[in-house]
Design an enzyme around this catalytic site. Structure first.
Site, short mmCIF file in Angstrom:
data_model
loop_
_atom_site.label_atom_id
_atom_site.label_comp_id
_atom_site.label_asym_id
_atom_site.label_seq_id
_atom_site.Cartn_x
_atom_site.Cartn_y
_atom_site.Cartn_z
CE LYS A 1 -3.26 2.84 2.49
NZ LYS A 1 -3.90 3.18 3.76
N GLY B 1 -8.95 9.17 9.24
CA GLY B 1 -9.41 9.21 10.62
C GLY B 1 -10.51 10.22 10.90
#
Length: 265
Positions: A106, A167
């Site tokens: 990733k 987040g």
């Protein structure tokens, strides 16, 4: 796994996955809870920030997350979070493979510590460099359709646009751009970052996204294991609805029953 998941697998770089949920492994209150939440979610791919993993083989008790992840059960996707350049991301990828992790990476490069927005130039450079060395990169990116095309042309196995900042739990604030990315994509589209509720996951899948990467919404929940199950159900129901054929939205009301003739004798 449900029949539905088996009938409609997620295909990444020629590999088939029955779950369309990818889970991050950060922010959990304990590694035991993380492990139980992963199982409850049905996820088959998990991301691991390399700075949290012991790659030395010395079994560091403060960096032992890999001991809780069975490679026979999960594809471990090493995350280059913390890299500030393409060169740093490539170095981390090499370390991961040298330590025995798979060459699936990733790509996450965000030099801004406040908003954690990905650097588009370095992300594209890193993807090109990783592909050249035989890695399978999945780049985290801004919801930019032009960049998405460049990344897929560079050989990315998927593109991973953010729904909103990491987040933040704000959901699909970039929906309009993600719709364009989905329309033009020749590789899977995985929404990464900002998904904060099962309803956000449903919305993303109904508009055509292939998969979702979730971390904070599950790890920071009062009951992460139950929240993981909720996301699993949301993803499966959204895919079921998409396959069933969602009706088009209309600008005006349409009767579900005839309004004329039924009172005539």
């Amino acid at each position: 796994m449900s029949c539905l998941s088996q009938q409609e697998p997620l295909i990444l770089a020629g590999r088939s996955f029955s779950s369309r949920l990818i889970l991050g492994t950060g922010k959990f209150s304990s590694l035991t809870i993380m492990s139980e939440a992963l199982r409850a979610s049905g996820a088959q791919i998990v991301t691991v920030a390399l700075r949290r993993a012991d790659l030395s083989g010395k079994r560091d008790p403060f960096a032992n997350i890999l001991e809780y992840l069975d490679p026979r059960e999960y594809l471990i996707l090493a995350n280059t979070s913390g890299a500030h350049s393409a060169e740093e991301a490539l170095r981390l990828a090499r370390l991961a493979v040298k330590a025995g992790l798979p060459p699936w990476i990733k790509v996450e490069i965000h030099p801004d510590p406040h908003y954690l927005l990905p650097d588009p130039i370095e992300t594209l450079r890193a993807t090109e460099m990783l592909v050249e060395e035989g890695f399978t990169p999945l780049p985290y990116m801004n919801a930019d359709p032009v960049l998405a095309k460049k990344l897929q042309d560079a050989g990315a196995a998927a593109v991973m646009p953010l729904g909103s900042p990491i987040g933040s739990n704000r959901g699909l604030q970039t929906r309009a751009m993600i719709e364009i990315i989905v329309e033009q994509a020749t590789v899977p589209v995985i929404v990464d970052a900002g998904i904060g509720a099962p309803s956000h996951a449903t919305e993303a899948l109904e508009l055509g996204v292939d998969a979702l990467l979730i971390n904070t919404a599950i790890a920071a929940a009062k009951d992460p294991i139950r929240m993981a199950r909720a996301f699993r159900l949301a993803v499966e129901s959204a895919l079921e609805a998409r396959l069933a054929g969602l009706p088009l939205q209309e600008d005006h009301a349409l009767p579900t029953s005839p309004l004329t003739g039924f009172l005539k004798t």
